[in-house]
Structures are given as C-alpha cells and as structure tokens.
Design a protein around this motif. Structure first.
Motif, mmCIF file in Angstrom:
data_model
loop_
_atom_site.group_PDB
_atom_site.id
_atom_site.type_symbol
_atom_site.label_atom_id
_atom_site.label_comp_id
_atom_site.label_asym_id
_atom_site.label_seq_id
_atom_site.Cartn_x
_atom_site.Cartn_y
_atom_site.Cartn_z
ATOM 1 N N GLU A 9 5.134 24.268 -7.076
ATOM 2 C CA GLU A 9 3.776 23.760 -6.875
ATOM 3 C C GLU A 9 2.784 24.897 -6.642
ATOM 4 N N LEU A 10 3.194 25.926 -5.902
ATOM 5 C CA LEU A 10 2.325 27.076 -5.698
ATOM 6 C C LEU A 10 2.042 27.791 -7.016
ATOM 7 N N LYS A 11 3.050 27.931 -7.862
ATOM 8 C CA LYS A 11 2.859 28.575 -9.162
ATOM 9 C C LYS A 11 1.911 27.753 -10.030
ATOM 10 N N ARG A 12 2.088 26.447 -10.034
ATOM 11 C CA ARG A 12 1.189 25.583 -10.820
ATOM 12 C C ARG A 12 -0.243 25.680 -10.311
ATOM 13 N N ALA A 13 -0.411 25.739 -9.005
ATOM 14 C CA ALA A 13 -1.755 25.866 -8.430
ATOM 15 C C ALA A 13 -2.389 27.202 -8.827
ATOM 16 N N ALA A 14 -1.621 28.274 -8.783
ATOM 17 C CA ALA A 14 -2.140 29.583 -9.181
ATOM 18 C C ALA A 14 -2.499 29.595 -10.661
ATOM 19 N N ASP A 15 -1.670 28.992 -11.500
ATOM 20 C CA ASP A 15 -1.963 28.921 -12.933
ATOM 21 C C ASP A 15 -3.214 28.095 -13.206
ATOM 22 N N ALA A 16 -3.352 26.965 -12.510
ATOM 23 C CA ALA A 16 -4.535 26.118 -12.694
ATOM 24 C C ALA A 16 -5.799 26.855 -12.239
ATOM 25 N N ALA A 17 -5.705 27.579 -11.143
ATOM 26 C CA ALA A 17 -6.852 28.348 -10.658
ATOM 27 C C ALA A 17 -7.219 29.445 -11.643
ATOM 28 N N ASP A 18 -6.222 30.070 -12.259
ATOM 29 C CA ASP A 18 -6.473 31.088 -13.265
ATOM 30 C C ASP A 18 -7.196 30.482 -14.468
ATOM 31 N N ASP A 19 -6.756 29.328 -14.901
ATOM 32 C CA ASP A 19 -7.410 28.646 -16.019
ATOM 33 C C ASP A 19 -8.870 28.313 -15.691
ATOM 34 N N ARG A 20 -9.113 27.819 -14.475
ATOM 35 C CA ARG A 20 -10.482 27.488 -14.062
ATOM 36 C C ARG A 20 -11.350 28.745 -14.036
ATOM 37 N N TYR A 21 -10.793 29.831 -13.534
ATOM 38 C CA TYR A 21 -11.551 31.078 -13.485
ATOM 39 C C TYR A 21 -11.928 31.540 -14.888
ATOM 40 N N ARG A 22 -10.997 31.497 -15.783
ATOM 41 C CA ARG A 22 -11.243 31.970 -17.145
ATOM 42 C C ARG A 22 -12.235 31.096 -17.912
ATOM 43 N N SER A 23 -12.374 29.842 -17.504
ATOM 44 C CA SER A 23 -13.272 28.948 -18.240
ATOM 45 C C SER A 23 -14.644 28.795 -17.576
ATOM 46 N N ASN A 24 -14.899 29.533 -16.515
ATOM 47 C CA ASN A 24 -16.184 29.465 -15.814
ATOM 48 C C ASN A 24 -16.958 30.758 -15.961
ATOM 49 N N SER A 25 -18.245 30.675 -15.641
ATOM 50 C CA SER A 25 -19.066 31.881 -15.653
ATOM 51 C C SER A 25 -20.049 31.811 -14.486
ATOM 52 N N GLY A 26 -20.659 32.943 -14.185
ATOM 53 C CA GLY A 26 -21.657 33.000 -13.131
ATOM 54 C C GLY A 26 -21.107 32.662 -11.766
ATOM 55 N N GLU A 27 -21.889 31.886 -11.028
ATOM 56 C CA GLU A 27 -21.520 31.535 -9.664
ATOM 57 C C GLU A 27 -20.225 30.729 -9.628
ATOM 58 N N ASN A 28 -20.036 29.844 -10.611
ATOM 59 C CA ASN A 28 -18.800 29.062 -10.659
ATOM 60 C C ASN A 28 -17.582 29.966 -10.807
ATOM 61 N N ALA A 29 -17.735 31.042 -11.548
ATOM 62 C CA ALA A 29 -16.622 31.976 -11.728
ATOM 63 C C ALA A 29 -16.279 32.664 -10.407
ATOM 64 N N SER A 30 -17.278 32.957 -9.596
ATOM 65 C CA SER A 30 -17.025 33.589 -8.300
ATOM 66 C C SER A 30 -16.218 32.666 -7.391
ATOM 67 N N VAL A 31 -16.583 31.395 -7.386
ATOM 68 C CA VAL A 31 -15.842 30.420 -6.586
ATOM 69 C C VAL A 31 -14.427 30.280 -7.136
ATOM 70 N N ALA A 32 -14.312 30.180 -8.457
ATOM 71 C CA ALA A 32 -12.994 30.041 -9.079
ATOM 72 C C ALA A 32 -12.124 31.264 -8.800
ATOM 73 N N LEU A 33 -12.729 32.442 -8.782
ATOM 74 C CA LEU A 33 -11.980 33.666 -8.477
ATOM 75 C C LEU A 33 -11.450 33.632 -7.038
ATOM 76 N N ALA A 34 -12.245 33.150 -6.121
ATOM 77 C CA ALA A 34 -11.803 33.043 -4.729
ATOM 78 C C ALA A 34 -10.638 32.061 -4.610
ATOM 79 N N VAL A 35 -10.724 30.944 -5.315
ATOM 80 C CA VAL A 35 -9.638 29.958 -5.298
ATOM 81 C C VAL A 35 -8.374 30.563 -5.902
ATOM 82 N N TRP A 36 -8.537 31.287 -7.033
ATOM 83 C CA TRP A 36 -7.382 31.934 -7.673
ATOM 84 C C TRP A 36 -6.748 32.948 -6.719
ATOM 85 N N SER A 37 -7.580 33.717 -6.048
ATOM 86 C CA SER A 37 -7.067 34.729 -5.126
ATOM 87 C C SER A 37 -6.251 34.083 -4.006
ATOM 88 N N ASP A 38 -6.768 33.018 -3.433
ATOM 89 C CA ASP A 38 -6.044 32.312 -2.368
ATOM 90 C C ASP A 38 -4.732 31.720 -2.881
#
Length: 76
Positions: A9-38
């Motif tokens: 489940e942790l691996k799936r969460a990290a993969d999903a966060a990576d996907d969200r980060y890659r598909s966002n830009s600007g401020e949304n990307a910053s939030v997605a990057l923080a989620v991916w990092s966590d």
C-alpha cells in the motif's frame, strides 16, 4: 518472499503521488511534490524496518515490493 500488505500500500501511494506530481504544474505541482515526498519517505521507513526485522537485503525487499505491486513485470 512474503511482503506485508502495508508495504504494498505504501508503494502504491508513492506511485500514485508520483503520477499526480508529473501531471500537475505550478502551485499544484508543489503540493503534489510534497505529497510524493511524504509518501516516498514513508515507503523508505517501511522497507527499512522490514529489512531490519527480517534480516534480508534491502534490494531484495525493494524488488519483492515492486513485483507485488506490478506482478506482470520481470525485474531479475
């Protein structure tokens, strides 16, 4: 190797966060990057704890988690 569901489940969460980060830009990307990092940090902590608990090499656990999440991929 039997992999705990929590690591899968942790691996799936990290993969999903990576996907969200890659598909966002600007401020949304910053939030997605923080989620991916966590999510990635949680995965690393989980894998580390499991390797210490089981006394197996980290790389073996990482491969087993990857195979459990994506059984159709061959990694050896």
């Amino acid at each position: 190797m039997e992999i705990p569901r929590s690591l899968i489940e942790l691996k799936r969460a990290a993969d999903a966060a990576d996907d969200r980060y890659r598909s966002n830009s600007g401020e949304n990307a910053s939030v997605a990057l923080a989620v991916w990092s966590d999510a990635t940090a949680a995965l690393v902590r989980g894998v580390t704890a499991y390797t210490e608990e089981q006394g197996v090499p980290r790389q073996d656990v990482e491969r087993a988690v990857e195979r459990a999440v994506r059984p159709h991929l061959t990694m050896d």
